[in-house]
Design a protein around this motif. Structure first.
Motif, PDB file in Angstrom:
ATOM      1  N   GLY A  55      54.186  54.420  20.082  1.00  0.00           N
ATOM      2  CA  GLY A  55      55.258  54.438  21.062  1.00  0.00           C
ATOM      3  C   GLY A  55      54.907  55.132  22.357  1.00  0.00           C
ATOM      4  O   GLY A  55      55.668  55.061  23.329  1.00  0.00           O
ATOM      5  N   PHE A  56      53.760  55.819  22.385  1.00  0.00           N
ATOM      6  CA  PHE A  56      53.320  56.513  23.596  1.00  0.00           C
ATOM      7  C   PHE A  56      52.136  55.775  24.216  1.00  0.00           C
ATOM      8  O   PHE A  56      51.251  55.295  23.496  1.00  0.00           O
ATOM      9  CB  PHE A  56      52.917  57.955  23.281  1.00  0.00           C
ATOM     10  N   ASP A  57      52.111  55.736  25.546  1.00  0.00           N
ATOM     11  CA  ASP A  57      51.023  55.043  26.244  1.00  0.00           C
ATOM     12  C   ASP A  57      49.690  55.749  26.062  1.00  0.00           C
ATOM     13  O   ASP A  57      48.631  55.130  26.157  1.00  0.00           O
ATOM     14  CB  ASP A  57      51.335  54.913  27.740  1.00  0.00           C
ATOM     15  N   SER A  58      49.744  57.061  25.827  1.00  0.00           N
ATOM     16  CA  SER A  58      48.506  57.815  25.609  1.00  0.00           C
ATOM     17  C   SER A  58      48.751  58.893  24.568  1.00  0.00           C
ATOM     18  O   SER A  58      49.891  59.357  24.388  1.00  0.00           O
ATOM     19  CB  SER A  58      48.015  58.451  26.916  1.00  0.00           C
ATOM     20  N   LEU A  59      47.692  59.298  23.898  1.00  0.00           N
ATOM     21  CA  LEU A  59      47.796  60.380  22.927  1.00  0.00           C
ATOM     22  C   LEU A  59      48.243  61.660  23.605  1.00  0.00           C
ATOM     23  O   LEU A  59      49.086  62.395  23.073  1.00  0.00           O
ATOM     24  CB  LEU A  59      46.447  60.592  22.241  1.00  0.00           C
ATOM     25  N   GLU A  60      47.714  61.941  24.791  1.00  0.00           N
ATOM     26  CA  GLU A  60      48.054  63.189  25.468  1.00  0.00           C
ATOM     27  C   GLU A  60      49.540  63.262  25.799  1.00  0.00           C
ATOM     28  O   GLU A  60      50.172  64.312  25.622  1.00  0.00           O
ATOM     29  CB  GLU A  60      47.217  63.372  26.736  1.00  0.00           C
ATOM     30  N   THR A  61      50.123  62.169  26.248  1.00  0.00           N
ATOM     31  CA  THR A  61      51.556  62.157  26.525  1.00  0.00           C
ATOM     32  C   THR A  61      52.349  62.499  25.271  1.00  0.00           C
ATOM     33  O   THR A  61      53.264  63.326  25.296  1.00  0.00           O
ATOM     34  CB  THR A  61      51.994  60.784  27.069  1.00  0.00           C
ATOM     35  N   GLY A  62      51.985  61.871  24.165  1.00  0.00           N
ATOM     36  CA  GLY A  62      52.684  62.145  22.914  1.00  0.00           C
ATOM     37  C   GLY A  62      52.514  63.573  22.444  1.00  0.00           C
ATOM     38  O   GLY A  62      53.465  64.203  21.962  1.00  0.00           O
ATOM     39  N   MET A  63      51.300  64.106  22.592  1.00  0.00           N
ATOM     40  CA  MET A  63      51.045  65.477  22.154  1.00  0.00           C
ATOM     41  C   MET A  63      51.792  66.489  23.014  1.00  0.00           C
ATOM     42  O   MET A  63      52.319  67.489  22.512  1.00  0.00           O
ATOM     43  CB  MET A  63      49.543  65.750  22.179  1.00  0.00           C
ATOM     44  N   VAL A  64      51.846  66.249  24.325  1.00  0.00           N
ATOM     45  CA  VAL A  64      52.595  67.159  25.193  1.00  0.00           C
ATOM     46  C   VAL A  64      54.065  67.166  24.802  1.00  0.00           C
ATOM     47  O   VAL A  64      54.690  68.223  24.662  1.00  0.00           O
ATOM     48  CB  VAL A  64      52.432  66.766  26.679  1.00  0.00           C
ATOM     49  N   ARG A  92      47.338  75.080  23.386  1.00  0.00           N
ATOM     50  CA  ARG A  92      47.305  73.676  22.998  1.00  0.00           C
ATOM     51  C   ARG A  92      46.970  73.575  21.512  1.00  0.00           C
ATOM     52  O   ARG A  92      45.982  74.158  21.040  1.00  0.00           O
ATOM     53  CB  ARG A  92      46.260  72.942  23.837  1.00  0.00           C
ATOM     54  N   LEU A  93      47.798  72.874  20.764  1.00  0.00           N
ATOM     55  CA  LEU A  93      47.577  72.752  19.331  1.00  0.00           C
ATOM     56  C   LEU A  93      46.433  71.779  19.036  1.00  0.00           C
ATOM     57  O   LEU A  93      46.155  70.861  19.811  1.00  0.00           O
ATOM     58  CB  LEU A  93      48.851  72.269  18.630  1.00  0.00           C
ATOM     59  N   GLN A  94      45.794  72.010  17.895  1.00  0.00           N
ATOM     60  CA  GLN A  94      44.716  71.139  17.419  1.00  0.00           C
ATOM     61  C   GLN A  94      45.058  70.699  15.988  1.00  0.00           C
ATOM     62  O   GLN A  94      44.384  71.068  15.032  1.00  0.00           O
ATOM     63  CB  GLN A  94      43.376  71.889  17.455  1.00  0.00           C
ATOM     64  N   PRO A  95      46.098  69.899  15.836  1.00  0.00           N
ATOM     65  CA  PRO A  95      46.582  69.581  14.491  1.00  0.00           C
ATOM     66  C   PRO A  95      45.799  68.436  13.848  1.00  0.00           C
ATOM     67  O   PRO A  95      45.059  67.695  14.509  1.00  0.00           O
ATOM     68  CB  PRO A  95      48.026  69.156  14.746  1.00  0.00           C
ATOM     69  N   SER A  96      46.000  68.299  12.560  1.00  0.00           N
ATOM     70  CA  SER A  96      45.494  67.141  11.833  1.00  0.00           C
ATOM     71  C   SER A  96      46.661  66.203  11.527  1.00  0.00           C
ATOM     72  O   SER A  96      47.831  66.590  11.590  1.00  0.00           O
ATOM     73  CB  SER A  96      44.791  67.566  10.543  1.00  0.00           C
ATOM     74  N   VAL A  97      46.324  64.978  11.189  1.00  0.00           N
ATOM     75  CA  VAL A  97      47.333  63.967  10.879  1.00  0.00           C
ATOM     76  C   VAL A  97      47.728  64.077   9.405  1.00  0.00           C
ATOM     77  O   VAL A  97      46.869  64.148   8.524  1.00  0.00           O
ATOM     78  CB  VAL A  97      46.790  62.557  11.162  1.00  0.00           C
ATOM     79  N   SER A 125      55.694  60.487  12.724  1.00  0.00           N
ATOM     80  CA  SER A 125      54.390  61.137  12.612  1.00  0.00           C
ATOM     81  C   SER A 125      54.526  62.466  11.900  1.00  0.00           C
ATOM     82  O   SER A 125      55.614  63.052  11.833  1.00  0.00           O
ATOM     83  CB  SER A 125      53.776  61.353  14.007  1.00  0.00           C
ATOM     84  N   VAL A 126      53.394  62.925  11.377  1.00  0.00           N
ATOM     85  CA  VAL A 126      53.297  64.259  10.789  1.00  0.00           C
ATOM     86  C   VAL A 126      52.050  64.923  11.352  1.00  0.00           C
ATOM     87  O   VAL A 126      50.947  64.371  11.268  1.00  0.00           O
ATOM     88  CB  VAL A 126      53.206  64.199   9.250  1.00  0.00           C
ATOM     89  N   LEU A 127      52.224  66.083  11.952  1.00  0.00           N
ATOM     90  CA  LEU A 127      51.117  66.861  12.505  1.00  0.00           C
ATOM     91  C   LEU A 127      51.118  68.221  11.822  1.00  0.00           C
ATOM     92  O   LEU A 127      52.169  68.865  11.702  1.00  0.00           O
ATOM     93  CB  LEU A 127      51.270  67.020  14.020  1.00  0.00           C
ATOM     94  N   ILE A 128      49.938  68.671  11.382  1.00  0.00           N
ATOM     95  CA  ILE A 128      49.838  69.911  10.612  1.00  0.00           C
ATOM     96  C   ILE A 128      48.749  70.805  11.195  1.00  0.00           C
ATOM     97  O   ILE A 128      47.644  70.338  11.489  1.00  0.00           O
ATOM     98  CB  ILE A 128      49.496  69.627   9.129  1.00  0.00           C
ATOM     99  N   GLN A 129      49.068  72.076  11.355  1.00  0.00           N
ATOM    100  CA  GLN A 129      48.075  73.048  11.807  1.00  0.00           C
ATOM    101  C   GLN A 129      48.171  74.291  10.925  1.00  0.00           C
ATOM    102  O   GLN A 129      49.262  74.838  10.725  1.00  0.00           O
ATOM    103  CB  GLN A 129      48.286  73.412  13.275  1.00  0.00           C
ATOM    104  N   ASN A 130      47.037  74.734  10.415  1.00  0.00           N
ATOM    105  CA  ASN A 130      47.022  75.858   9.483  1.00  0.00           C
ATOM    106  C   ASN A 130      47.499  77.151  10.121  1.00  0.00           C
ATOM    107  O   ASN A 130      48.193  77.946   9.490  1.00  0.00           O
ATOM    108  CB  ASN A 130      45.615  76.039   8.917  1.00  0.00           C
TER     109      ASN A 130
END
Length: 268
Positions: free
Chosen positions: A175-184, A210-215, A242-247
């Protein structure tokens, strides 16, 4: 939606002071759902409008459940005094019509600590006492969770969620044109708004890098609050975006929250 970027301004950190809070968050997950924009509008202040994306030809708003453990919640004025507790935030992604800023609208928060009475009564935050249990096994070599489960009981928002973790960084967000847009949008709203417990509009600001999550993915999920207010049917997984996970990640919370002048007041 316009393109969004991790600018220097977005990532800059104001030095905390006095009652500002620093905390290390563990088991940090963002479980995002596609929801009906019209249904969302009933739960947000009219100053804001839902951020929307188009998926399979349909327009959706975005809502996230964000569970984590505050490992060492500490005030800047007394950093040696630390608290540890589980927390779960329920937030909708919205745009502030007055500033144009993409922000988070908080439906509310579950907190596993008696200290919840302070923000709840002093600042009228929509925070609620809960029992929150995490059962998580993180493989530090593979850098992924072998198991992840969070259960909330005795709360206004009982929940039970089990996640799987790929250990791999996201390459796209639908749904986002870019990964960065979605992550922001999904991972980096620095300003939050909410209806205070007296019905007035409140706000507070946070910072994190800035987060560095896994899928990840949802194995099972039940969020009673979202079912009760008509946004996500309990147990539904088809509408997971989506699901994003960061330890682990570091957060700063700037206090106190402020009351925002507004003509619209929610009935209490």
């Amino acid at each position: 939606m316009e393109s969004l970027f991790f600018s220097d301004e977005l990532l800059s950190r104001k030095r905390p002071k006095w009652i500002d809070v620093d905390t290390t968050l563990a088991h940090f997950a963002i479980v995002t759902y596609l929801v009906d924009p019209d249904a969302v509008r009933a739960h947000i202040h009219p100053r804001f409008h839902p951020d929307v994306i188009v998926v399979n030809g349909r327009t959706f708003a975005l809502l996230s459940v964000v569970p984590f453990v505050d490992q060492d919640f500490r005030f800047s004025i007394a950093p040696w005094k630390k608290w540890r507790f589980g927390q779960t935030n329920y937030r909708i992604y919205v745009t502030d019509s007055e500033t144009g800023e993409h922000v988070a609208w908080f439906i509310g928060t579950s907190l596993d600590s008696l200290t919840v009475s302070i923000p709840r009564h002093l600042w009228k935050l929509p925070w609620h006492k809960a029992d929150i249990k995490f059962e998580c096994q993180f493989d530090s070599i593979a850098r992924r969770y072998d198991s992840y489960r969070m259960k909330t009981t005795d709360s206004w928002a009982n929940a039970d969620v089990e996640l799987a973790d790929t250990g791999k960084a996201p390459t796209e967000l639908k749904g986002f044109d870019s990964l960065e847009t979605g992550m922001v949008l999904l991972t980096h709203p620095r300003t939050g708004y909410y209806f205070r417990r007296d019905g007035r509009l409140g706000s507070y600001k946070i910072w994190h890098d800035r987060l560095q999550p896994s899928v990840g993915s949802v194995i099972s999920a039940r969020f009673d609050l979202l079912d009760r207010i008509g946004l996500v049917e309990s147990g539904a997984v088809a509408n997971v975006h989506s699901v994003l996970i960061q330890n682990r990640t570091e957060f700063t919370i700037y206090l106190p929250p402020r009351m925002v002048e507004s003509h619209a007041v929610r009935a209490v």
